[in-house]
Design a protein around this motif. Structure first.
Motif, mmCIF file in Angstrom:
data_model
loop_
_atom_site.group_PDB
_atom_site.id
_atom_site.type_symbol
_atom_site.label_atom_id
_atom_site.label_comp_id
_atom_site.label_asym_id
_atom_site.label_seq_id
_atom_site.Cartn_x
_atom_site.Cartn_y
_atom_site.Cartn_z
ATOM 1 N N LEU A 248 0.831 -1.210 0.000
ATOM 2 C CA LEU A 248 0.000 0.000 0.000
ATOM 3 C C LEU A 248 0.865 1.260 0.000
ATOM 4 O O LEU A 248 0.500 2.263 -0.615
ATOM 5 N N CYS A 249 2.001 1.198 0.687
ATOM 6 C CA CYS A 249 2.948 2.333 0.647
ATOM 7 C C CYS A 249 3.460 2.540 -0.771
ATOM 8 O O CYS A 249 3.632 3.678 -1.211
ATOM 9 N N VAL B 124 10.332 -1.850 -0.786
ATOM 10 C CA VAL B 124 9.208 -2.773 -0.698
ATOM 11 C C VAL B 124 9.569 -4.115 -1.327
ATOM 12 O O VAL B 124 9.190 -5.177 -0.817
ATOM 13 N N THR B 125 10.308 -4.105 -2.406
ATOM 14 C CA THR B 125 10.737 -5.353 -3.039
ATOM 15 C C THR B 125 11.653 -6.141 -2.107
ATOM 16 O O THR B 125 11.529 -7.362 -2.006
ATOM 17 N N ILE B 126 12.549 -5.466 -1.421
ATOM 18 C CA ILE B 126 13.413 -6.153 -0.449
ATOM 19 C C ILE B 126 12.569 -6.683 0.714
ATOM 20 O O ILE B 126 12.714 -7.831 1.126
ATOM 21 N N TRP C 269 10.971 5.064 -7.144
ATOM 22 C CA TRP C 269 11.829 3.896 -7.303
ATOM 23 C C TRP C 269 12.457 3.466 -5.979
ATOM 24 O O TRP C 269 12.690 2.269 -5.760
ATOM 25 N N VAL C 270 12.723 4.403 -5.070
ATOM 26 C CA VAL C 270 13.317 4.048 -3.781
ATOM 27 C C VAL C 270 12.311 3.236 -2.953
ATOM 28 O O VAL C 270 12.660 2.210 -2.354
ATOM 29 N N VAL C 271 11.063 3.680 -2.953
ATOM 30 C CA VAL C 271 10.021 2.949 -2.230
ATOM 31 C C VAL C 271 9.824 1.572 -2.859
ATOM 32 O O VAL C 271 9.689 0.566 -2.154
ATOM 33 N N HIS C 272 9.846 1.522 -4.186
ATOM 34 C CA HIS C 272 9.710 0.245 -4.894
ATOM 35 C C HIS C 272 10.832 -0.704 -4.502
ATOM 36 O O HIS C 272 10.599 -1.890 -4.246
#
Length: 174
Positions: free
Chosen positions: A91-92, A105-107, A99-102
């Motif tokens: 949701l974040c 979140v991927t990690i 891209w930093v949030v992506h």
């Protein structure tokens, strides 16, 4: 195993963190069928960790001297926390598509990376997230119930893996 962490919800947090980082590092470097194999391997380890924390809570709650009595609210709470650890970062990502949030979140969701919860174009796969949420809820409930009933997977695995050694004396007795 002696549990050193005091609060089970904090233990679930560290469970998510450790498995996520390890899974991200190993699963993202693999490709094809190897990525699927390692992804399923880390998912099973993760689910066993969630199962173990719920089982320990159920085991502690069923003891006669425990101040807390077994109740359905505990596995539901553990399941909701484990699900939130997966869904809230998604949701974040939707709220802040950077891209930093992506990347973070991927990690954080590295355990589920092999199922492509977040596609490369940034679309969240809520179908896969829903399936994993359901599996986490079921595993947590089963772990808590196993703890209340005193069922241990390791005892069953031990019986399946090892058989008694046959000596001359045991052969004569038969």
């Amino acid at each position: 195993m002696v549990e050193k962490r005091k609060h089970p919800l904090l233990a679930l947090f560290f469970n998510q963190l450790v498995y996520s980082i390890l899974a991200f590092l190993i699963v993202t470097t693999a490709g094809g069928k190897l990525q699927l194999f390692f992804g399923l391997f880390f998912l099973i380890l993760y689910l066993l960790g969630v199962y173990g924390y719920a089982q320990k809570a159920g085991w502690d709650h069923q003891k006669s001297y425990s101040k807390v009595k077994p109740h359905v609210k505990f596995p539901i709470a553990y399941a909701l926390v484990a699900i939130c650890y997966m869904v809230v970062p998604l949701l974040c990502w939707l709220a802040f598509p950077h891209w930093v949030v992506h990347f973070v979140v991927t990690i954080w969701n590295g355990v589920f990376y092999f199922a492509h919860i977040i596609y490369n174009d940034g679309i969240v796969n809520f179908g896969a997230a829903g399936i994993f949420s359901a599996v986490i809820a079921v595993v947590t409930g089963l772990g808590y119930l196993a703890g209340i009933k005193g069922f241990h997977l390791t005892a069953v695995a031990y019986k399946l893996l090892y058989r008694p050694v046959e000596t001359e004396e045991t052969k004569k007795e038969q």
